[in-house]
Design a protein around this motif. Sequence first.
Motif, mmCIF file in Angstrom:
data_model
loop_
_atom_site.group_PDB
_atom_site.id
_atom_site.type_symbol
_atom_site.label_atom_id
_atom_site.label_comp_id
_atom_site.label_asym_id
_atom_site.label_seq_id
_atom_site.Cartn_x
_atom_site.Cartn_y
_atom_site.Cartn_z
ATOM 1 N N ASN A 255 0.815 -1.226 0.000
ATOM 2 C CA ASN A 255 0.000 0.000 0.000
ATOM 3 C C ASN A 255 0.846 1.272 0.000
ATOM 4 N N GLY A 256 2.170 1.114 -0.082
ATOM 5 C CA GLY A 256 3.054 2.271 -0.117
ATOM 6 C C GLY A 256 3.564 2.713 1.232
ATOM 7 N N GLU A 257 3.130 2.046 2.316
ATOM 8 C CA GLU A 257 3.538 2.435 3.669
ATOM 9 C C GLU A 257 4.986 2.015 3.948
ATOM 10 N N ARG A 258 5.785 2.953 4.411
ATOM 11 C CA ARG A 258 7.165 2.649 4.798
ATOM 12 C C ARG A 258 7.151 1.979 6.168
ATOM 13 N N PHE A 259 7.949 0.915 6.336
ATOM 14 C CA PHE A 259 7.882 0.165 7.593
ATOM 15 C C PHE A 259 9.199 0.050 8.355
ATOM 16 N N MET A 260 10.334 0.252 7.740
ATOM 17 C CA MET A 260 11.610 0.026 8.429
ATOM 18 C C MET A 260 11.820 0.920 9.662
ATOM 19 N N PRO A 261 11.365 2.187 9.681
ATOM 20 C CA PRO A 261 11.556 2.986 10.899
ATOM 21 C C PRO A 261 10.904 2.376 12.141
ATOM 22 N N ARG A 262 9.925 1.489 11.967
ATOM 23 C CA ARG A 262 9.302 0.827 13.115
ATOM 24 C C ARG A 262 10.201 -0.242 13.724
ATOM 25 N N PHE A 263 11.198 -0.701 12.961
ATOM 26 C CA PHE A 263 12.058 -1.795 13.411
ATOM 27 C C PHE A 263 13.435 -1.333 13.884
ATOM 28 N N ASP A 264 13.912 -0.225 13.340
ATOM 29 C CA ASP A 264 15.255 0.220 13.691
ATOM 30 C C ASP A 264 15.390 1.711 13.362
ATOM 31 N N ALA A 267 16.578 2.635 10.027
ATOM 32 C CA ALA A 267 15.630 2.359 8.941
ATOM 33 C C ALA A 267 16.272 1.465 7.867
ATOM 34 N N GLU A 268 16.217 1.888 6.612
ATOM 35 C CA GLU A 268 16.728 1.064 5.511
ATOM 36 C C GLU A 268 18.231 0.862 5.563
ATOM 37 N N LEU A 269 18.947 1.667 6.341
ATOM 38 C CA LEU A 269 20.394 1.532 6.451
ATOM 39 C C LEU A 269 20.827 0.696 7.655
ATOM 40 N N ALA A 270 19.889 -0.008 8.266
ATOM 41 C CA ALA A 270 20.239 -0.958 9.327
ATOM 42 C C ALA A 270 20.978 -2.141 8.711
ATOM 43 N N PRO A 271 21.744 -2.893 9.513
ATOM 44 C CA PRO A 271 22.425 -4.076 8.978
ATOM 45 C C PRO A 271 21.453 -5.069 8.344
ATOM 46 N N ARG A 272 21.996 -5.914 7.493
ATOM 47 C CA ARG A 272 21.162 -6.780 6.667
ATOM 48 C C ARG A 272 20.280 -7.733 7.469
ATOM 49 N N ASP A 273 20.778 -8.246 8.590
ATOM 50 C CA ASP A 273 19.965 -9.200 9.350
ATOM 51 C C ASP A 273 18.691 -8.545 9.862
ATOM 52 N N ILE A 274 18.800 -7.301 10.298
ATOM 53 C CA ILE A 274 17.642 -6.578 10.821
ATOM 54 C C ILE A 274 16.650 -6.291 9.703
ATOM 55 N N VAL A 275 17.154 -5.856 8.555
ATOM 56 C CA VAL A 275 16.273 -5.547 7.429
ATOM 57 C C VAL A 275 15.602 -6.816 6.906
ATOM 58 N N ALA A 276 16.361 -7.898 6.795
ATOM 59 C CA ALA A 276 15.786 -9.156 6.294
ATOM 60 C C ALA A 276 14.707 -9.685 7.231
ATOM 61 N N ARG A 277 14.942 -9.624 8.550
ATOM 62 C CA ARG A 277 13.941 -10.101 9.512
ATOM 63 C C ARG A 277 12.702 -9.227 9.484
ATOM 64 N N ALA A 278 12.892 -7.924 9.312
ATOM 65 C CA ALA A 278 11.745 -7.019 9.243
ATOM 66 C C ALA A 278 10.870 -7.341 8.033
ATOM 67 N N ILE A 279 11.502 -7.571 6.892
ATOM 68 C CA ILE A 279 10.753 -7.925 5.682
ATOM 69 C C ILE A 279 10.037 -9.256 5.878
ATOM 70 N N ASP A 280 10.753 -10.237 6.423
ATOM 71 C CA ASP A 280 10.165 -11.558 6.677
ATOM 72 C C ASP A 280 8.966 -11.433 7.613
ATOM 73 N N HIS A 281 9.109 -10.598 8.652
ATOM 74 C CA HIS A 281 8.014 -10.388 9.616
ATOM 75 C C HIS A 281 6.789 -9.798 8.922
ATOM 76 N N LEU A 286 1.264 -10.090 7.105
ATOM 77 C CA LEU A 286 0.222 -9.673 6.169
ATOM 78 C C LEU A 286 -0.133 -10.751 5.150
ATOM 79 N N GLY A 287 0.657 -11.826 5.114
ATOM 80 C CA GLY A 287 0.399 -12.872 4.131
ATOM 81 C C GLY A 287 0.664 -12.413 2.713
ATOM 82 N N ILE A 288 1.697 -11.591 2.535
ATOM 83 C CA ILE A 288 2.022 -11.064 1.211
ATOM 84 C C ILE A 288 3.236 -11.785 0.636
#
Length: 520
Positions: A255-264, A267-281, A286-288
Motif C-alpha cells: 500500500n506504499g507504507e514505509r515500515f523500516m523505521p518501526r524496526f530500527d 531504517a533502511e540503512l540498518a544491517p542486513r539481518d535486521i532488514v531481512a527479519r523485518a521484511i520476513d516479519h 500480512l500474508g504477502i
Amino acid sequence: MTLALNLPNNLRIAMLSKGEAASGSTYWAQGGIAAVLDATDSVEAHIADTLVAGANLCREEAVRFTVEQSTEAIHWLIDQGVPFTRDDQAVPERGDFSFHLTREGGHSHRRIIHAADATGAAVFDTLQAKTRACPNIELLEHRVAIDLITERKLKRNGERCLGAYVLNTATGEVDTFAARFVILATGGAAKVYLYTSNPDGACGDGIAMAWRAGCRVGNMEFNQFHPTCLYHPQAKSFLLTEALRGEGAILTLPNGERFMPRFDERAELAPRDIVARAIDHEMKRLGIDCVYLNISHKPADFIRSHFPTLYENCLTFGIDITRDPIPVVPAAHYTCGGVVVDHHGRTDVAGLYAIGETSFTGLHGANRLASNSLLECFVYARSAALDIQKQLREVGMPFGLPSWDASQVRDSDEDVIIAHNWDELRRFMWDYVGIVRTHKRLTRANHRIQLLLAEIQEFYSNYHVSRDLIELRNLAQVAELIISSAMQRRESRGLHYTLDAPRQLPVAFDTILVPPNGND
C-alpha cells in the motif's frame, strides 16, 4: 586470481573452475568494496562499524588486520587497472583521491569504492586479463574437485595436503592433481537454501572437502539473507544492491507504507539481518508475497547513471525503476562461517589454504557488514601469497599419488534420486533453518539430513561421480554443519534468530566444530 598474481611468475599455477571462469559469485557483486579511502574516514570507524554489524562476535584482531590492509589492497586493484567510478565533484578534504565512494547499510561513512553497479564484473574482467597474460598461470574450466588428497588419507606419515582429485566434466575422467600448496577459493554455500542470490555453483564444496580432510569449521549457523532480491517469476538469483538504499531507496508495503523505521532507528540503512527479519516479519504478518523497494523519488538521470546495469536488467522484466517500485524478497546470500583459518589463510591441514567466503577468518562475526566480503578476499589472498613464498624452498612436489579408483562403481540409471534429494534438502533447509528458527524445526531438519546423508553416501559409493552428485554430497555435508551449529547456539545473535531464545547472551562465543576422524 589475486593470490596467483601475487606469487612469483616462475611457479606453475593451475586455477580450476567448476564452470566458466565468470560463473562464481565475484562476477555478480554489484555494490563495491569497503575500505578506508577518505581523509574524513578512519580505520577505527571502519572497525567499529564492522564490530557492531557482527553483533559482538567478530574477532577484533581479524577485523583490525583486514581494515588496516584495506587501503593498500584497493590501491593494488587500482594499479591493476580496475575501472572504479570516478567522482566528478572535487572534495578538497579528500585530497587527490578522485574515486566516487558510496555508503551502505551499517556504515557510518561513505567508504564503498565501486565500478558503477557492476563492481564484481569490473574486478573480475581486469584480473582475468592479467592472469591470462601470465604464461605460468593456467585456467582450467569445467573441472569439479571431488576431494582433497592428504598424507593421512594415503596413510603416510604426516598431515599435509598433497593435491586433489578433480572431475573433468567435458570428458568424464577424474584427474589427479599434485601440488605443493592447495588453495580453496570456492565461495559459500547459499545454494543449500531454496531461494538464493548466488549462482548455481555456490554449493559449499570447499567447506565440505576441508571438513572431510580434517579441518575445523566455524560459525556455520550464520547465513546472511540479503534483504532485497527481485521477486519475479522469470528472475533467477537477481540481487538488488545495497547501494540503492545507500542512495535513498525506501522499503514499503504494497500500500506504499514505509515500515523500516518501526524496526530500527537506522531504517533502511540498518544491517542486513535486521532488514531481512523485518521484511520476513511483514510478509508473514500480512500474508504477502513480497515488499517493495522504491527509489523513484530520485531524479531519473541520477538513477540511470548510478545504477545502469540494474536499471537495464529491471527493464527486461517490465520494471522501470525510475518510476516503479521494485518487488523484493530476502534470499540466502552469504555464508559468514567456513573453514577456520589464520591471518594468512592457513587451515588446520598443512599446505591447505582457504580464502574468501569459504573461510572463517573471524571478520564477519554473526553478520557480515556490507561490502566487507570482497575486501576480505583481496587482503587474505595477498597475505596467503606472502606466506606461501616464505615456504617455497622448504616444500617439495608430492610424488606417487594414486589415481582415482573407479573400478568398483558403475553408471547410474537412477539420477532422479539426485534431483529429488537436491530439491528436498533445499526446501527443508529453507523451511526449518531459515531466517527465523526454532529448536523443533532444527530437530526436524537434523533428522532429515541424517537420512539424506546415508542415502547420498550409498549412491556415491556405488556409482560414477557427476557434477550433480558431487554438489549434492557437499551440500548435504554443509547442511549438517549448519544444522549442528544452529542447534548448539542457545541464543539469538546476528543472523541466527530463534524464537526459543530471542535474547542475546551476555558473553559471545564462536561455534567451532571439529571433524571426528578426517579423511574417512
